[in-house]
Motif scaffolding. Sequence first.
Motif, short mmCIF file in Angstrom:
data_model
loop_
_atom_site.label_atom_id
_atom_site.label_comp_id
_atom_site.label_asym_id
_atom_site.label_seq_id
_atom_site.Cartn_x
_atom_site.Cartn_y
_atom_site.Cartn_z
N TYR A 30 5.05 -9.27 -8.60
CA TYR A 30 4.64 -9.45 -7.22
C TYR A 30 4.03 -10.83 -7.09
CZ TYR A 30 5.59 -4.58 -6.20
OH TYR A 30 6.23 -3.38 -6.01
N TYR A 163 3.40 3.48 -0.41
CA TYR A 163 4.06 2.77 -1.50
C TYR A 163 5.27 2.04 -0.92
CZ TYR A 163 7.07 2.07 -5.58
OH TYR A 163 7.89 1.53 -6.55
N THR A 166 10.69 -1.19 -3.30
CA THR A 166 11.34 -2.48 -3.56
C THR A 166 12.44 -2.29 -4.59
OG1 THR A 166 9.70 -3.03 -5.26
CG2 THR A 166 9.25 -3.79 -3.02
N THR A 185 -2.11 -6.40 -0.81
CA THR A 185 -0.80 -5.75 -0.85
C THR A 185 -0.24 -5.77 -2.26
OG1 THR A 185 -0.32 -6.30 1.46
CG2 THR A 185 1.56 -5.85 0.03
N CYS A 186 -0.33 -6.92 -2.91
CA CYS A 186 0.14 -7.04 -4.29
C CYS A 186 -0.58 -6.07 -5.22
CB CYS A 186 -0.04 -8.46 -4.81
SG CYS A 186 0.98 -9.71 -4.01
N GLN A 189 0.31 -2.44 -4.73
CA GLN A 189 1.60 -2.14 -5.35
C GLN A 189 1.51 -2.00 -6.86
OE1 GLN A 189 3.42 -0.88 -2.69
NE2 GLN A 189 5.14 -1.76 -3.81
N HIS A 192 0.30 1.50 -7.57
CA HIS A 192 1.36 2.50 -7.38
C HIS A 192 2.44 2.39 -8.45
CE1 HIS A 192 0.32 4.45 -3.55
NE2 HIS A 192 -0.22 3.28 -3.21
N GLU A 193 2.82 1.17 -8.81
CA GLU A 193 3.85 0.98 -9.84
C GLU A 193 3.37 1.53 -11.18
OE1 GLU A 193 6.70 0.24 -8.93
OE2 GLU A 193 6.85 -1.51 -7.63
#
Length: 492
Positions: A30, A163, A166, A185-186, A189, A192-193
């Motif tokens: 990201y 989530y 992408t 935001t990064c 993510q 969540h990843e």
Amino acid sequence: MKFGFDNNKYLTMQSEHIKERISQFGDKLYLEFGGKLFDDYHASRVLPGFEPDSKLRMLMQLSDQAEIVIAINAADIEKNKIRHDLGITYDVDVFRLIQSFTDKGLYVGSVVITQYSGQNSADLFKSKLEKMGIKVYRHYTIDGYPSNVSLIVSDEGYGRNDYIETTKPLVIITAPGPGSGKMATCLSQLYHENKRGIKAGYAKFETFPVWNIPLKHPVNLAYEAATADLNDVNMIDPFHLEAYGKTTVNYNRDVEIFPVLSAIFEGIYGECPYKSPTDMGVNMAGFCVVDDEACREASMQEIIRRYYQALSRLARDMGSKEEVYKIELLMKQAKITTEMRKVVNAASQLAEEKGSPAAALELDDGTIVTGKTTNLLGASAALLLNAVKVLGNIPHDIHLISPSAIEPIQKLKINYLGSKNPRLHTDEVLIALSACAAADPNAQVALEQLPKLKGREAHTSVLLSDVDVKVFKKLGVNLTCEPIYEEKKIYH
């Protein structure tokens, strides 16, 4: 113009470095994109040779690996925040960005509305995007952000956010402007990843300040001048100095937030992959400066321009004294005076001689062209005509637009359109010039000189109308104005 920056070297180095950073983390990177992804005219002014679309062209080299996510703060939608360089609201700019990226063959995966707390305007914006087939996600406000790390890195913090789905190994997070929530935001993510077993990383791509040139180098001071209204301050990265014993430059917000970022990384991964804010960056611009003196001179001119812009905003009641004071301090640090901008003195002297507004423009060879106010033309309109005459080797006494052609336009303005100023603005004089070019070879030659004005410096002794300012901008002329209205009025 002297070139001080190797743009081709930059494109190659930057794309290769980003590829290396992707491989460092394995599955996905990201990449937070600070500043303007295209139309980066600040960078092109302070690093002569840097193309305004360089970052976009670099990304196009990675287009098969990259997708773009655009972040916009719900509060900015609610208050109709405006991009002053374009004169459009942030939500409208999201549509512009999507179209621009798509036209270039880049894939825009989605839009994320950050700091969402039920704003109706954000809901309407989301609905409008979705009707166009664009995926929209929502990230929520978190109490105590960014200090409350235990809540942030939990199912009630980042875990509550949507989530963002992408598909590419490189995810570019960009936005219409600062404060849009790109970094959050990064990091959301990454949380969540990680829960999904995907090894993802974070990096930051911001051209300024340039980390590997001196703190008080004019290029870095010009960045402070450009962000004077945000109160950004360049500083030595203390974390990098402690970890590696090397002096690098970062800015206060990244340095201040790094301990929190480090704690968030530890909460997600168990350890932080970076030892300093500088480590997070991937910017290669400093390695591509090939003429330091040319970049210094260009940056000092940019600081002066920023000073006049701040004065003009203050005169229009759109800026603050603090912004002006900060840039004045930067000028003292760099030993810069307004006299270093040749067009300032030329315009001021002519205005004093004639007792009316005047304008000056510096051509590529150093020639100074001036324009004065007349019964037919405003000073800026006269300046443009005089400049294209010089560039086209047209004698000064030749009328490119005859007075008989101007008079009907003045009649239209006054009698039918209700204008109180009979003089032609720059847009009106250019339209008149183009009309005359159909029958007059001199006017045609003059019209063909307009592209040569790009990158030239101009100054006027009074504030210009929005129409005139926009024309100079479209021509690529670097314009400054004295912070004085032509007439004293309550309403302009």
